[in-house]
Design a protein around this motif. Structure first.
Motif, PDB file in Angstrom:
ATOM      1  N   SER A  40      20.545  28.615  31.336  1.00  0.00           N
ATOM      2  CA  SER A  40      21.483  27.563  30.927  1.00  0.00           C
ATOM      3  C   SER A  40      20.628  26.508  30.122  1.00  0.00           C
ATOM      4  CB  SER A  40      22.096  27.015  31.902  1.00  0.00           C
ATOM      5  OG  SER A  40      23.361  26.270  31.617  1.00  0.00           O
ATOM      6  N   PHE A  41      21.334  25.168  29.670  1.00  0.00           N
ATOM      7  CA  PHE A  41      20.533  24.296  29.057  1.00  0.00           C
ATOM      8  C   PHE A  41      20.640  23.109  30.284  1.00  0.00           C
ATOM      9  CE2 PHE A  41      18.797  22.279  25.846  1.00  0.00           C
ATOM     10  CZ  PHE A  41      19.207  20.968  25.373  1.00  0.00           C
ATOM     11  N   TYR A  42      19.571  22.808  30.742  1.00  0.00           N
ATOM     12  CA  TYR A  42      19.591  21.803  31.545  1.00  0.00           C
ATOM     13  C   TYR A  42      18.906  20.332  30.973  1.00  0.00           C
ATOM     14  CZ  TYR A  42      19.848  25.483  34.919  1.00  0.00           C
ATOM     15  OH  TYR A  42      20.446  26.936  35.548  1.00  0.00           O
ATOM     16  N   ILE A  43      19.591  19.318  31.362  1.00  0.00           N
ATOM     17  CA  ILE A  43      19.488  18.056  30.791  1.00  0.00           C
ATOM     18  C   ILE A  43      19.255  16.913  31.987  1.00  0.00           C
ATOM     19  CG2 ILE A  43      20.155  16.416  29.247  1.00  0.00           C
ATOM     20  CD1 ILE A  43      22.083  18.343  27.960  1.00  0.00           C
ATOM     21  N   CYS A  44      18.224  16.208  32.008  1.00  0.00           N
ATOM     22  CA  CYS A  44      18.051  14.951  32.885  1.00  0.00           C
ATOM     23  C   CYS A  44      18.446  13.763  32.128  1.00  0.00           C
ATOM     24  CB  CYS A  44      16.682  14.801  33.506  1.00  0.00           C
ATOM     25  SG  CYS A  44      15.545  14.454  32.244  1.00  0.00           S
ATOM     26  N   SER A  45      18.675  12.703  32.986  1.00  0.00           N
ATOM     27  CA  SER A  45      18.978  11.363  32.515  1.00  0.00           C
ATOM     28  C   SER A  45      18.380  10.433  33.557  1.00  0.00           C
ATOM     29  CB  SER A  45      20.444  11.028  32.265  1.00  0.00           C
ATOM     30  OG  SER A  45      20.959  11.131  33.291  1.00  0.00           O
ATOM     31  N   ALA A  46      18.100   9.250  32.821  1.00  0.00           N
ATOM     32  CA  ALA A  46      17.313   8.281  33.766  1.00  0.00           C
ATOM     33  C   ALA A  46      18.336   6.713  33.551  1.00  0.00           C
ATOM     34  CB  ALA A  46      15.953   7.924  33.551  1.00  0.00           C
ATOM     35  N   GLY A  47      18.621   6.209  34.506  1.00  0.00           N
ATOM     36  CA  GLY A  47      19.616   5.159  34.525  1.00  0.00           C
ATOM     37  C   GLY A  47      18.652   3.795  34.534  1.00  0.00           C
ATOM     38  N   TYR A  90      20.083   7.241  29.792  1.00  0.00           N
ATOM     39  CA  TYR A  90      19.315   7.860  28.547  1.00  0.00           C
ATOM     40  C   TYR A  90      18.976   9.082  28.888  1.00  0.00           C
ATOM     41  CZ  TYR A  90      18.869   2.765  26.856  1.00  0.00           C
ATOM     42  OH  TYR A  90      19.253   1.530  26.628  1.00  0.00           O
ATOM     43  N   PHE A  91      19.159  10.116  28.089  1.00  0.00           N
ATOM     44  CA  PHE A  91      18.846  11.446  28.386  1.00  0.00           C
ATOM     45  C   PHE A  91      17.672  12.048  27.809  1.00  0.00           C
ATOM     46  CE2 PHE A  91      22.731  13.070  30.135  1.00  0.00           C
ATOM     47  CZ  PHE A  91      24.007  11.938  29.984  1.00  0.00           C
ATOM     48  N   GLY A  92      17.152  12.962  28.257  1.00  0.00           N
ATOM     49  CA  GLY A  92      16.316  13.731  27.880  1.00  0.00           C
ATOM     50  C   GLY A  92      16.571  14.675  26.954  1.00  0.00           C
ATOM     51  N   ALA A  93      15.520  15.271  26.354  1.00  0.00           N
ATOM     52  CA  ALA A  93      15.675  16.417  25.040  1.00  0.00           C
ATOM     53  C   ALA A  93      16.718  17.536  25.508  1.00  0.00           C
ATOM     54  CB  ALA A  93      14.887  16.449  24.080  1.00  0.00           C
ATOM     55  N   GLY A  94      16.483  17.790  27.072  1.00  0.00           N
ATOM     56  CA  GLY A  94      16.928  19.191  27.609  1.00  0.00           C
ATOM     57  C   GLY A  94      15.904  20.162  27.519  1.00  0.00           C
ATOM     58  N   THR A  95      16.249  21.040  28.475  1.00  0.00           N
ATOM     59  CA  THR A  95      15.334  22.437  28.590  1.00  0.00           C
ATOM     60  C   THR A  95      16.270  23.601  28.639  1.00  0.00           C
ATOM     61  OG1 THR A  95      13.918  21.078  30.152  1.00  0.00           O
ATOM     62  CG2 THR A  95      13.962  23.726  30.405  1.00  0.00           C
ATOM     63  N   ARG A  96      16.068  24.496  27.670  1.00  0.00           N
ATOM     64  CA  ARG A  96      16.606  25.718  27.603  1.00  0.00           C
ATOM     65  C   ARG A  96      15.924  26.734  28.463  1.00  0.00           C
ATOM     66  NH1 ARG A  96      20.845  27.070  25.565  1.00  0.00           N
ATOM     67  NH2 ARG A  96      20.980  25.178  24.073  1.00  0.00           N
ATOM     68  N   LEU A  97      16.533  27.066  29.430  1.00  0.00           N
ATOM     69  CA  LEU A  97      16.128  28.381  30.377  1.00  0.00           C
ATOM     70  C   LEU A  97      16.753  29.493  30.171  1.00  0.00           C
ATOM     71  CD1 LEU A  97      14.402  29.184  32.917  1.00  0.00           C
ATOM     72  CD2 LEU A  97      16.358  28.468  34.379  1.00  0.00           C
ATOM     73  N   SER A  98      15.920  30.510  29.962  1.00  0.00           N
ATOM     74  CA  SER A  98      16.212  31.975  29.825  1.00  0.00           C
ATOM     75  C   SER A  98      15.570  32.802  30.838  1.00  0.00           C
ATOM     76  CB  SER A  98      16.032  32.545  28.368  1.00  0.00           C
ATOM     77  OG  SER A  98      16.761  31.623  27.499  1.00  0.00           O
ATOM     78  N   VAL A  99      16.580  33.468  31.586  1.00  0.00           N
ATOM     79  CA  VAL A  99      15.789  34.480  32.530  1.00  0.00           C
ATOM     80  C   VAL A  99      16.325  35.872  32.087  1.00  0.00           C
ATOM     81  CG1 VAL A  99      15.926  34.724  35.281  1.00  0.00           C
ATOM     82  CG2 VAL A  99      16.414  32.378  34.320  1.00  0.00           C
ATOM     83  N   LEU A 100      15.086  36.422  32.288  1.00  0.00           N
ATOM     84  CA  LEU A 100      15.097  37.879  31.730  1.00  0.00           C
ATOM     85  C   LEU A 100      15.582  38.918  33.015  1.00  0.00           C
ATOM     86  CD1 LEU A 100      12.401  37.861  29.208  1.00  0.00           C
ATOM     87  CD2 LEU A 100      15.031  37.375  28.898  1.00  0.00           C
ATOM     88  N   LYS A 152      19.791  19.794  21.490  1.00  0.00           N
ATOM     89  CA  LYS A 152      19.096  18.614  21.766  1.00  0.00           C
ATOM     90  C   LYS A 152      19.767  17.801  22.866  1.00  0.00           C
ATOM     91  CE  LYS A 152      16.958  17.632  17.109  1.00  0.00           C
ATOM     92  NZ  LYS A 152      17.050  16.988  16.255  1.00  0.00           N
ATOM     93  N   GLY A 153      19.417  16.835  23.549  1.00  0.00           N
ATOM     94  CA  GLY A 153      19.924  16.029  24.672  1.00  0.00           C
ATOM     95  C   GLY A 153      20.847  15.060  23.677  1.00  0.00           C
ATOM     96  N   PRO A 154      21.972  14.251  24.572  1.00  0.00           N
ATOM     97  CA  PRO A 154      22.816  13.527  24.194  1.00  0.00           C
ATOM     98  C   PRO A 154      22.008  12.257  23.791  1.00  0.00           C
ATOM     99  CG  PRO A 154      23.779  14.430  26.294  1.00  0.00           C
ATOM    100  CD  PRO A 154      22.169  14.928  25.843  1.00  0.00           C
ATOM    101  N   GLN A 155      22.466  11.497  22.760  1.00  0.00           N
ATOM    102  CA  GLN A 155      21.818  10.147  22.185  1.00  0.00           C
ATOM    103  C   GLN A 155      22.683   9.118  22.325  1.00  0.00           C
ATOM    104  OE1 GLN A 155      20.654  10.364  18.303  1.00  0.00           O
ATOM    105  NE2 GLN A 155      19.523   8.270  18.391  1.00  0.00           N
ATOM    106  N   LEU A 156      22.614   8.118  23.013  1.00  0.00           N
ATOM    107  CA  LEU A 156      23.403   6.976  23.139  1.00  0.00           C
ATOM    108  C   LEU A 156      23.681   6.192  21.636  1.00  0.00           C
ATOM    109  CD1 LEU A 156      25.100   5.051  25.073  1.00  0.00           C
ATOM    110  CD2 LEU A 156      23.191   3.603  25.030  1.00  0.00           C
ATOM    111  N   ILE A 157      24.833   6.024  21.196  1.00  0.00           N
ATOM    112  CA  ILE A 157      24.896   5.688  19.906  1.00  0.00           C
ATOM    113  C   ILE A 157      25.721   4.292  20.037  1.00  0.00           C
ATOM    114  CG2 ILE A 157      24.867   7.911  18.601  1.00  0.00           C
ATOM    115  CD1 ILE A 157      27.923   7.518  18.692  1.00  0.00           C
TER     116      ILE A 157
END
Lengths: 113, 111
Positions: A90-97, A103-113, B42-47
Protein backbone atom coordinates in the motif's frame (compact mmCIF):
# COMPACT_ATOMS: atom_id res chain seq x y z
CA UNK A 1 5.04 25.80 5.26
CA UNK A 2 6.52 23.26 7.64
CA UNK A 3 8.43 20.31 6.24
CA UNK A 4 7.81 16.66 7.04
CA UNK A 5 10.33 14.17 5.74
CA UNK A 6 9.37 10.53 5.20
CA UNK A 7 11.75 7.71 4.30
CA UNK A 8 12.03 5.53 2.40
CA UNK A 9 9.86 6.70 -0.49
CA UNK A 10 9.66 3.20 -1.94
CA UNK A 11 10.47 -0.21 -0.52
CA UNK A 12 10.17 -3.73 -1.84
CA UNK A 13 10.45 -6.61 0.60
CA UNK A 14 9.89 -10.32 0.77
CA UNK A 15 6.89 -11.77 2.53
CA UNK A 16 7.58 -12.36 6.22
CA UNK A 17 10.14 -9.60 6.66
CA UNK A 18 9.67 -6.36 8.59
CA UNK A 19 9.89 -2.86 7.20
CA UNK A 20 10.48 0.39 9.09
CA UNK A 21 9.26 3.76 7.82
CA UNK A 22 10.52 7.00 9.36
CA UNK A 23 8.69 10.29 9.64
CA UNK A 24 10.52 13.43 10.74
CA UNK A 25 9.36 16.98 11.27
CA UNK A 26 12.32 19.01 10.08
CA UNK A 27 11.63 22.53 11.28
CA UNK A 28 9.10 22.16 14.07
CA UNK A 29 8.35 19.94 17.02
CA UNK A 30 5.32 17.68 16.79
CA UNK A 31 3.83 16.17 19.91
CA UNK A 32 1.41 14.31 17.68
CA UNK A 33 2.02 12.52 14.40
CA UNK A 34 -0.44 10.56 12.34
CA UNK A 35 -0.08 7.50 10.14
CA UNK A 36 -2.37 6.93 7.17
CA UNK A 37 -2.80 4.21 4.62
CA UNK A 38 -4.07 4.97 1.15
CA UNK A 39 -5.35 2.48 -1.40
CA UNK A 40 -5.36 3.36 -5.11
CA UNK A 41 -7.89 6.04 -6.01
CA UNK A 42 -9.14 6.25 -2.45
CA UNK A 43 -8.97 8.74 0.38
CA UNK A 44 -6.61 8.63 3.33
CA UNK A 45 -7.44 6.11 6.02
CA UNK A 46 -6.18 7.00 9.48
CA UNK A 47 -4.34 4.05 11.02
CA UNK A 48 -3.08 5.51 14.27
CA UNK A 49 -2.22 8.63 16.19
CA UNK A 50 1.31 8.70 17.53
CA UNK A 51 1.97 10.66 20.71
CA UNK A 52 5.49 11.51 21.85
CA UNK A 53 6.47 9.53 24.90
CA UNK A 54 3.33 7.42 25.07
CA UNK A 55 1.63 4.58 23.30
CA UNK A 56 -0.01 5.15 19.96
CA UNK A 57 -3.76 5.21 19.62
CA UNK A 58 -4.91 2.82 16.90
CA UNK A 59 -8.07 3.10 14.87
CA UNK A 60 -10.58 0.31 14.98
CA UNK A 61 -9.56 -2.61 12.82
CA UNK A 62 -5.85 -1.76 12.72
CA UNK A 63 -3.66 -4.49 14.22
CA UNK A 64 -1.32 -2.87 16.72
CA UNK A 65 0.97 -5.90 16.75
CA UNK A 66 1.37 -5.76 12.98
CA UNK A 67 1.84 -2.01 12.70
CA UNK A 68 4.22 -0.97 15.46
CA UNK A 69 4.48 2.75 16.06
CA UNK A 70 7.16 4.48 18.07
CA UNK A 71 7.32 8.21 18.74
CA UNK A 72 10.74 8.51 20.36
CA UNK A 73 11.15 12.27 20.14
CA UNK A 74 9.27 15.42 19.23
CA UNK A 75 10.58 15.18 15.66
CA UNK A 76 10.57 11.46 14.88
CA UNK A 77 7.94 8.77 14.62
CA UNK A 78 8.43 5.34 13.07
CA UNK A 79 6.01 2.78 11.67
CA UNK A 80 7.20 -0.81 11.48
CA UNK A 81 5.20 -3.25 9.41
CA UNK A 82 6.01 -6.61 10.98
CA UNK A 83 5.92 -9.92 9.13
CA UNK A 84 4.72 -8.17 6.02
CA UNK A 85 2.44 -9.97 3.57
CA UNK A 86 1.32 -9.03 0.06
CA UNK A 87 -1.96 -7.62 1.42
CA UNK A 88 0.08 -5.05 3.34
CA UNK A 89 1.25 -3.57 0.05
CA UNK A 90 0.00 0.00 0.00
CA UNK A 91 0.92 3.68 0.15
CA UNK A 92 1.67 4.77 3.71
CA UNK A 93 1.70 8.47 4.60
CA UNK A 94 2.63 10.23 7.82
CA UNK A 95 1.70 13.69 8.96
CA UNK A 96 2.79 15.93 11.78
CA UNK A 97 0.68 18.54 13.49
CA UNK A 98 1.59 22.03 14.60
CA UNK A 99 -1.20 24.18 15.90
CA UNK A 100 -4.31 23.13 14.04
CA UNK A 101 -2.44 22.28 10.86
CA UNK A 102 -1.29 18.91 9.58
CA UNK A 103 1.64 18.68 7.20
CA UNK A 104 2.17 15.47 5.26
CA UNK A 105 5.22 13.52 4.28
CA UNK A 106 5.75 12.41 0.69
CA UNK A 107 4.55 8.89 1.42
CA UNK A 108 6.11 5.43 1.24
CA UNK A 109 5.05 2.89 -1.34
CA UNK A 110 5.43 -0.60 0.12
CA UNK A 111 5.41 -3.61 -2.16
CA UNK A 112 5.52 -7.02 -0.51
CA UNK A 113 6.46 -9.89 -2.80
CA UNK B 1 -18.56 11.39 14.68
CA UNK B 2 -17.73 13.75 11.86
CA UNK B 3 -18.63 12.83 8.29
CA UNK B 4 -17.30 14.73 5.28
CA UNK B 5 -18.81 14.44 1.83
CA UNK B 6 -17.17 15.83 -1.29
CA UNK B 7 -18.48 16.51 -4.79
CA UNK B 8 -17.86 15.97 -7.59
CA UNK B 9 -15.67 12.88 -7.53
CA UNK B 10 -14.22 13.79 -10.92
CA UNK B 11 -14.08 17.14 -12.67
CA UNK B 12 -12.77 18.06 -16.10
CA UNK B 13 -12.34 21.69 -17.16
CA UNK B 14 -10.73 23.49 -20.04
CA UNK B 15 -7.53 25.34 -19.35
CA UNK B 16 -8.35 28.87 -18.24
CA UNK B 17 -11.80 27.99 -16.89
CA UNK B 18 -12.72 27.89 -13.19
CA UNK B 19 -13.16 24.78 -11.06
CA UNK B 20 -15.30 24.45 -7.95
CA UNK B 21 -15.25 21.58 -5.48
CA UNK B 22 -17.76 21.39 -2.64
CA UNK B 23 -17.65 19.67 0.73
CA UNK B 24 -20.19 19.25 3.49
CA UNK B 25 -19.56 18.27 7.08
CA UNK B 26 -21.81 17.03 9.83
CA UNK B 27 -20.24 18.05 13.15
CA UNK B 28 -20.96 21.66 14.11
CA UNK B 29 -17.97 21.52 16.49
CA UNK B 30 -15.54 21.35 13.56
CA UNK B 31 -13.72 24.65 13.24
CA UNK B 32 -10.81 24.11 10.85
CA UNK B 33 -11.17 23.21 7.19
CA UNK B 34 -8.05 22.58 5.08
CA UNK B 35 -7.75 21.66 1.42
CA UNK B 36 -4.98 19.38 0.18
CA UNK B 37 -3.68 18.71 -3.32
CA UNK B 38 -2.22 15.29 -4.01
CA UNK B 39 -0.26 14.54 -7.15
CA UNK B 40 0.29 10.99 -8.30
CA UNK B 41 2.66 9.09 -6.03
CA UNK B 42 3.12 11.98 -3.62
CA UNK B 43 1.83 12.99 -0.22
CA UNK B 44 -0.96 15.57 0.17
CA UNK B 45 0.13 19.21 0.09
CA UNK B 46 -1.76 21.86 2.03
CA UNK B 47 -2.90 24.52 -0.44
CA UNK B 48 -5.32 26.62 1.58
CA UNK B 49 -7.29 26.45 4.80
CA UNK B 50 -10.03 28.34 6.58
CA UNK B 51 -11.13 28.63 10.17
CA UNK B 52 -14.70 28.85 11.37
CA UNK B 53 -14.48 32.53 12.27
CA UNK B 54 -13.82 33.47 8.62
CA UNK B 55 -16.21 33.26 5.68
CA UNK B 56 -13.76 33.48 2.81
CA UNK B 57 -10.03 33.29 2.18
CA UNK B 58 -8.12 33.85 -1.03
CA UNK B 59 -4.57 33.11 -2.14
CA UNK B 60 -3.83 34.12 -5.72
CA UNK B 61 -5.86 31.78 -7.97
CA UNK B 62 -7.40 29.72 -5.20
CA UNK B 63 -10.08 30.65 -2.70
CA UNK B 64 -12.13 28.87 -0.08
CA UNK B 65 -15.56 29.84 1.20
CA UNK B 66 -17.26 28.58 4.34
CA UNK B 67 -20.94 28.57 5.26
CA UNK B 68 -21.14 27.49 8.90
CA UNK B 69 -24.92 27.55 9.00
CA UNK B 70 -25.23 25.17 6.09
CA UNK B 71 -22.09 23.26 7.11
CA UNK B 72 -20.44 23.41 3.75
CA UNK B 73 -17.25 24.83 2.31
CA UNK B 74 -15.95 25.10 -1.22
CA UNK B 75 -12.65 25.36 -3.09
CA UNK B 76 -12.52 27.71 -6.07
CA UNK B 77 -9.67 27.62 -8.59
CA UNK B 78 -9.67 30.30 -11.24
CA UNK B 79 -7.70 30.44 -14.51
CA UNK B 80 -6.92 26.74 -14.26
CA UNK B 81 -3.65 25.43 -15.67
CA UNK B 82 -2.59 21.88 -16.58
CA UNK B 83 -0.42 21.71 -13.45
CA UNK B 84 -3.58 22.09 -11.37
CA UNK B 85 -4.51 18.55 -12.43
CA UNK B 86 -4.43 16.39 -9.29
CA UNK B 87 -6.65 14.89 -6.61
CA UNK B 88 -8.01 17.40 -4.12
CA UNK B 89 -9.10 16.46 -0.60
CA UNK B 90 -11.08 18.56 1.82
CA UNK B 91 -11.00 17.87 5.55
CA UNK B 92 -12.72 18.97 8.74
CA UNK B 93 -11.13 19.15 12.15
CA UNK B 94 -11.81 20.29 15.68
CA UNK B 95 -8.82 22.29 16.91
CA UNK B 96 -6.41 20.15 14.90
CA UNK B 97 -7.72 16.91 16.29
CA UNK B 98 -9.77 14.21 14.65
CA UNK B 99 -9.09 15.15 11.04
CA UNK B 100 -11.73 13.65 8.76
CA UNK B 101 -11.04 13.71 5.03
CA UNK B 102 -13.46 13.78 2.14
CA UNK B 103 -13.25 11.05 -0.52
CA UNK B 104 -11.39 13.29 -2.95
CA UNK B 105 -11.99 14.96 -6.32
CA UNK B 106 -9.90 14.11 -9.36
CA UNK B 107 -9.44 17.35 -11.33
CA UNK B 108 -8.29 17.22 -14.93
CA UNK B 109 -7.41 20.45 -16.70
CA UNK B 110 -7.54 19.92 -20.44
CA UNK B 111 -5.16 21.97 -22.61
Amino acid sequence: GAVVSQHPSWVICKSGTSVKIECRSLDFQATTMFWYRQFPKQSLMLMATSNEGSKATYEQGVEKDKFLINHASLTLSTLTVTSAHPEDSSFYICSAGTGNIQYFGAGTRLSVL
Amino acid sequence: GENVEQHPSTLSVQEGDSAVIKCTYSDSASNYFPWYKQELGKGPQLIIDIRSNVGEKKDQRIAVTLNKTAKHFSLHITETQPEDSAVYFCAASNYGQNFVFGPGTRLSVLP
